[in-house]
Design an enzyme around this catalytic site. Sequence first.
Site, PDB file in Angstrom:
ATOM      1  N   CYS A 259      40.716  33.428  38.209  1.00 56.99           N
ATOM      2  CA  CYS A 259      41.744  33.436  37.174  1.00 56.99           C
ATOM      3  C   CYS A 259      42.619  32.216  37.310  1.00 56.99           C
ATOM      4  CB  CYS A 259      42.600  34.696  37.274  1.00 56.99           C
ATOM      5  SG  CYS A 259      44.036  34.669  36.190  1.00 56.99           S
ATOM      6  N   GLY A 260      42.584  31.352  36.322  1.00 60.80           N
ATOM      7  CA  GLY A 260      43.376  30.141  36.403  1.00 60.80           C
ATOM      8  C   GLY A 260      44.730  30.245  35.748  1.00 60.80           C
TER       9      GLY A 260
END
Length: 280
Positions: free
Chosen positions: A115-116
């Site tokens: 998850c960025g």
Amino acid sequence: MGRRTVRRRMTRLADGMPILKTDTLVAEEPLEIRLGGRPLTITMRTPGDDFELAAGFLVGEGVVTRAEEIRAIVYCAGATDEGANTYNIVDMALADGVTLPDRTLERNFYTTSSCGLCGKASLDAVRMVARWSVREDPLRLDPATIASLPDRLRAAQRVFERTGGLHAAGLFDAGGELLCVREDVGRHNAVDKIVGWALQRDLLPLTGATLLVSGRASFELAQKAVMAGIPAMAAVSAPSSLAVELAAETGLTLIGFLRGTSMNVYTGAERLGLTAAAVP
């Protein structure tokens, strides 16, 4: 430099028979990105192309768009108590006159490999204003060429063949020619590395290009494409609702479930010359 793969002993169970073997695993290590000596974010990534990753991250954050806006990127020496370099900390110096990112929009200093967007203060904070309009890009795409991209990307994935545990992003021109491929344990890192590659060669905006990602099409990946001036993005899996919404707002052609000759074109179907009949 960090290794992209590591070897580990494991027990394989096949037909009830345990066998001691050695497996090749994709490496995952933290990378701390600093700006002017101050921590900006930490991301879990596969070592390699770290300067591209850091540069691409700044493009996605709307900080830079030209190579000359980054004066230097270096690994921080003396990262351990013994003074050794772990190659897990990079520091970037911006050129004079480049505005520093708003510290109130700063990430929470930790981003997982899956998850960025963790740590963004709000949805409004990630809806950034791109410096280029992808809606005006004259790109036209051949559906048959788009269908061929996953096989071309897989053929260029070197580390995946040994580990089976990496995401990949590929940048293609309108004719389906592979311009750049990057692999990473994180989807967003692979895209940042491609954008950083383009920034360092002064190729932004990436007019006429298509970005292919090996997993799903998240909002963040769609935003990174728009911020780099990429007019089309395809994914082998599903897009999120927010990714489709962003694509519709910005004029990004967004394709999902690209498998074989089938695909779902969620926005920008006109670039593929498609006029589909409505199904009740």
